[in-house]
Design a protein around this motif. Structure first.
Motif, PDB file in Angstrom:
ATOM      1  N   SER A 170       0.521   3.679  -2.376  1.00  0.00           N
ATOM      2  CA  SER A 170       0.915   5.838  -2.429  1.00  0.00           C
ATOM      3  C   SER A 170       1.808   6.804  -3.059  1.00  0.00           C
ATOM      4  O   SER A 170       1.441   7.563  -3.183  1.00  0.00           O
ATOM      5  CB  SER A 170       0.411   5.561  -1.088  1.00  0.00           C
ATOM      6  N   ARG A 201       1.362   6.901  -6.352  1.00  0.00           N
ATOM      7  CA  ARG A 201       0.153   8.104  -7.185  1.00  0.00           C
ATOM      8  C   ARG A 201       0.526   9.327  -6.627  1.00  0.00           C
ATOM      9  O   ARG A 201       0.447  10.498  -7.824  1.00  0.00           O
ATOM     10  CB  ARG A 201      -0.858   7.885  -5.990  1.00  0.00           C
ATOM     11  N   ASN A 202       1.100   9.266  -5.701  1.00  0.00           N
ATOM     12  CA  ASN A 202       1.735  10.984  -5.423  1.00  0.00           C
ATOM     13  C   ASN A 202       3.061  11.571  -6.274  1.00  0.00           C
ATOM     14  O   ASN A 202       2.604  12.519  -6.126  1.00  0.00           O
ATOM     15  CB  ASN A 202       2.448  10.602  -3.142  1.00  0.00           C
ATOM     16  N   ARG A 260       0.826  -1.362  -0.254  1.00  0.00           N
ATOM     17  CA  ARG A 260       0.279  -0.198   0.209  1.00  0.00           C
ATOM     18  C   ARG A 260       1.132   1.333   0.015  1.00  0.00           C
ATOM     19  O   ARG A 260       0.327   1.782  -0.437  1.00  0.00           O
ATOM     20  CB  ARG A 260      -1.110   0.362   0.967  1.00  0.00           C
TER      21      ARG A 260
END
Length: 71
Positions: A57, A60-61, A53
């Motif tokens: 993340s 995505r960032n 995860r």
């Protein structure tokens, strides 16, 4: 060492138990809390699902930041 202060709200029962543990261990409550946080972070680092995860993340960032940098 650079330190940051923070406030943690506990219900009365949890505070009483934490204070009792600290007294028996003859350790300041703040140290007990810091140790618990350190153990929690170490557990997250060792958790494969959390690491997956985390990588998602980060990706995505990264995409969002790169898009913002282009505009």
């Amino acid at each position: 060492m650079d330190t940051k202060a923070m406030t943690v709200r506990l219900d009365a029962s949890q505070h009483a138990e934490l204070a009792a543990v600290a007294r028996v261990d003859e350790t300041p409550i703040a140290e007990v809390v810091r140790d618990a946080i350190t153990r929690h972070i170490e557990a997250r680092r060792a958790d494969v699902a959390f690491q997956e995860r985390l990588r998602a993340s980060l990706e995505r960032n990264r995409e969002i930041l790169e898009k913002l940098a282009r505009t």
